[in-house]
Design a protein around this motif. Structure first.
Motif, PDB file in Angstrom:
ATOM      1  N   GLU A   6       0.829  -1.205   0.000  1.00  0.00           N
ATOM      2  CA  GLU A   6       0.000   0.000   0.000  1.00  0.00           C
ATOM      3  C   GLU A   6       0.866   1.258   0.000  1.00  0.00           C
ATOM      4  OE1 GLU A   6      -2.313  -3.334   0.684  1.00  0.00           O
ATOM      5  OE2 GLU A   6      -0.641  -2.707   1.988  1.00  0.00           O
ATOM      6  N   TYR A   7       2.017   1.214   0.662  1.00  0.00           N
ATOM      7  CA  TYR A   7       2.929   2.345   0.599  1.00  0.00           C
ATOM      8  C   TYR A   7       3.384   2.562  -0.850  1.00  0.00           C
ATOM      9  CZ  TYR A   7       3.553   2.611   5.717  1.00  0.00           C
ATOM     10  OH  TYR A   7       3.358   2.776   7.070  1.00  0.00           O
ATOM     11  N   ALA A   8       3.733   1.464  -1.524  1.00  0.00           N
ATOM     12  CA  ALA A   8       4.161   1.580  -2.922  1.00  0.00           C
ATOM     13  C   ALA A   8       3.014   2.079  -3.797  1.00  0.00           C
ATOM     14  CB  ALA A   8       4.673   0.238  -3.424  1.00  0.00           C
ATOM     15  N   ASP A   9       1.795   1.606  -3.536  1.00  0.00           N
ATOM     16  CA  ASP A   9       0.629   2.094  -4.284  1.00  0.00           C
ATOM     17  C   ASP A   9       0.514   3.612  -4.172  1.00  0.00           C
ATOM     18  OD1 ASP A   9      -0.078  -0.504  -4.946  1.00  0.00           O
ATOM     19  OD2 ASP A   9      -1.647  -0.667  -3.410  1.00  0.00           O
TER      20      ASP A   9
ATOM     21  N   ALA B 156      10.836   1.749  -1.713  1.00  0.00           N
ATOM     22  CA  ALA B 156      11.305   2.190  -3.035  1.00  0.00           C
ATOM     23  C   ALA B 156      11.513   1.044  -4.026  1.00  0.00           C
ATOM     24  CB  ALA B 156      12.583   3.008  -2.882  1.00  0.00           C
ATOM     25  N   PRO B 157      12.109  -0.087  -3.634  1.00  0.00           N
ATOM     26  CA  PRO B 157      12.299  -1.157  -4.615  1.00  0.00           C
ATOM     27  C   PRO B 157      10.982  -1.697  -5.182  1.00  0.00           C
ATOM     28  CG  PRO B 157      13.700  -1.504  -2.701  1.00  0.00           C
ATOM     29  CD  PRO B 157      12.742  -0.419  -2.341  1.00  0.00           C
ATOM     30  N   LEU B 158       9.910  -1.651  -4.396  1.00  0.00           N
ATOM     31  CA  LEU B 158       8.612  -2.100  -4.883  1.00  0.00           C
ATOM     32  C   LEU B 158       8.106  -1.176  -5.986  1.00  0.00           C
ATOM     33  CD1 LEU B 158       8.920  -3.465  -2.029  1.00  0.00           C
ATOM     34  CD2 LEU B 158       6.429  -3.398  -1.889  1.00  0.00           C
ATOM     35  N   VAL B 159       8.397   0.127  -5.845  1.00  0.00           N
ATOM     36  CA  VAL B 159       8.037   1.085  -6.893  1.00  0.00           C
ATOM     37  C   VAL B 159       8.851   0.806  -8.152  1.00  0.00           C
ATOM     38  CG1 VAL B 159       7.919   3.531  -7.495  1.00  0.00           C
ATOM     39  CG2 VAL B 159       7.402   2.795  -5.152  1.00  0.00           C
ATOM     40  N   CYS B 160      10.131   0.483  -7.958  1.00  0.00           N
ATOM     41  CA  CYS B 160      11.000   0.186  -9.111  1.00  0.00           C
ATOM     42  C   CYS B 160      10.523  -1.037  -9.880  1.00  0.00           C
ATOM     43  CB  CYS B 160      12.436  -0.034  -8.633  1.00  0.00           C
ATOM     44  SG  CYS B 160      13.242   1.431  -7.960  1.00  0.00           S
ATOM     45  N   GLU B 161       9.843  -1.958  -9.220  1.00  0.00           N
ATOM     46  CA  GLU B 161       9.290  -3.132  -9.889  1.00  0.00           C
ATOM     47  C   GLU B 161       8.102  -2.779 -10.781  1.00  0.00           C
ATOM     48  OE1 GLU B 161      11.456  -6.089  -9.616  1.00  0.00           O
ATOM     49  OE2 GLU B 161       9.604  -7.125  -9.052  1.00  0.00           O
ATOM     50  N   ARG B 162       7.503  -1.633 -10.513  1.00  0.00           N
ATOM     51  CA  ARG B 162       6.252  -1.283 -11.199  1.00  0.00           C
ATOM     52  C   ARG B 162       6.391  -0.165 -12.220  1.00  0.00           C
ATOM     53  NH1 ARG B 162       1.913  -0.699  -6.406  1.00  0.00           N
ATOM     54  NH2 ARG B 162       0.698   0.039  -8.197  1.00  0.00           N
ATOM     55  N   LEU B 163       7.405   0.656 -12.095  1.00  0.00           N
ATOM     56  CA  LEU B 163       7.569   1.801 -12.982  1.00  0.00           C
ATOM     57  C   LEU B 163       8.993   1.845 -13.533  1.00  0.00           C
ATOM     58  CD1 LEU B 163       5.763   4.602 -10.921  1.00  0.00           C
ATOM     59  CD2 LEU B 163       4.848   3.331 -12.875  1.00  0.00           C
ATOM     60  N   PRO B 164       9.185   2.494 -14.690  1.00  0.00           N
ATOM     61  CA  PRO B 164      10.530   2.594 -15.282  1.00  0.00           C
ATOM     62  C   PRO B 164      11.383   3.653 -14.600  1.00  0.00           C
ATOM     63  CG  PRO B 164       8.945   3.726 -16.687  1.00  0.00           C
ATOM     64  CD  PRO B 164       8.145   3.076 -15.576  1.00  0.00           C
ATOM     65  N   VAL B 165      11.908   3.320 -13.439  1.00  0.00           N
ATOM     66  CA  VAL B 165      12.744   4.246 -12.663  1.00  0.00           C
ATOM     67  C   VAL B 165      14.150   4.253 -13.255  1.00  0.00           C
ATOM     68  CG1 VAL B 165      13.725   4.695 -10.385  1.00  0.00           C
ATOM     69  CG2 VAL B 165      11.362   3.871 -10.591  1.00  0.00           C
TER      70      VAL B 165
END
Length: 230
Positions: free
Chosen positions: A47-50, A74-83
């Motif tokens: 949910e934080y990554a969401d 942060a790594p969960l966000v990197c799994e979902r977006l082109p960081v």
């Protein structure tokens, strides 16, 4: 122009970044400083990554900067977006399946913190003093403002669940550490980061709250990371 995405640590308040945001904007960049649902016991790391992904929207050129506990999200966000770049700032580096709560014992943080106090001529105390640990190098006016604010709640939920990724994402990652950090001492971080990420730690003057104590210098470091060849 880049989009700097700033992920705070425990308490989840974007206010932590309020001195860094104008420095980055003055350099011509878009900035997203996320507020995390830290007071919500039903919210875990997913949910934080969401929340961060929603705040980013359709922006591109993403540079994620994750402070302290933000290293879990942060790594969960990197799994979902082109960081394009992940900058870990005085951050926790979890292992797959390790809970945030177990991280402290598994890494030996308490002993490292006590050893650092002895090296600095301070007496290790069983009673944690946030002012001594976090604000020793923060300007007095900024410190006064921070301490006058209501302490944000931090749910234990994100610390109780296993870190959900099976491996660290392939996003280019750098680690920047305040060499005067009393919570996560520099040599402690060098060991943990080398063991878990296989990269070296860069350092700069300052303690755990670099965005409050040295925003201009921090912005310059971030820009140097962003523009160097990868």
């Amino acid at each position: 122009m880049a989009t700097y995405v700033l992920i705070p640590g425990a308490g989840g308040e974007s206010w932590y970044w309020h001195r860094l945001v104008p420095e980055l904007r003055e350099r011509g960049h878009d900035v997203v400083a996320a507020d995390l649902p830290a007071g919500d016991d039903s919210a875990g790391l997913r949910e934080y990554a969401d929340t961060v992904v929603k705040a980013i929207g359709d922006r591109s050129g993403l540079v994620l900067v994750a402070q302290s506990m933000g290293g879990l999200t942060a790594p969960l966000v990197c799994e979902r977006l082109p960081v394009e770049l992940l900058v870990l700032l005085n951050a926790m580096v979890p292992a797959p399946g390790e809970s945030g709560g177990a991280w402290w014992k598994n890494t030996g943080q308490a002993q490292a913190m006590a050893d650092q106090a002895v090296r600095e001529g301070r007496t290790p105390s069983a009673e944690f003093d946030p002012e001594e640990c976090f604000f020793h190098d923060v300007p007095q006016d900024v410190k006064a403002e921070a301490l006058s604010r209501e302490e944000p709640p931090q749910s234990s939920t994100p610390f109780a669940e296993p870190w959900p990724l099976s491996a660290w994402p392939g996003t280019p990652t750098v680690f920047l550490q305040g060499r005067d950090d009393r919570l996560f001492p520099l040599e402690f971080q060098r060991r943990v980061v080398r063991e878990r990420l296989g990269i070296e730690v860069d350092d700069m003057p300052g303690g755990h709250l670099l965005a409050l104590s040295r925003p201009k210098e921090l912005a310059e470091r971030l820009e140097a990371y962003r523009t160097r060849p990868r």
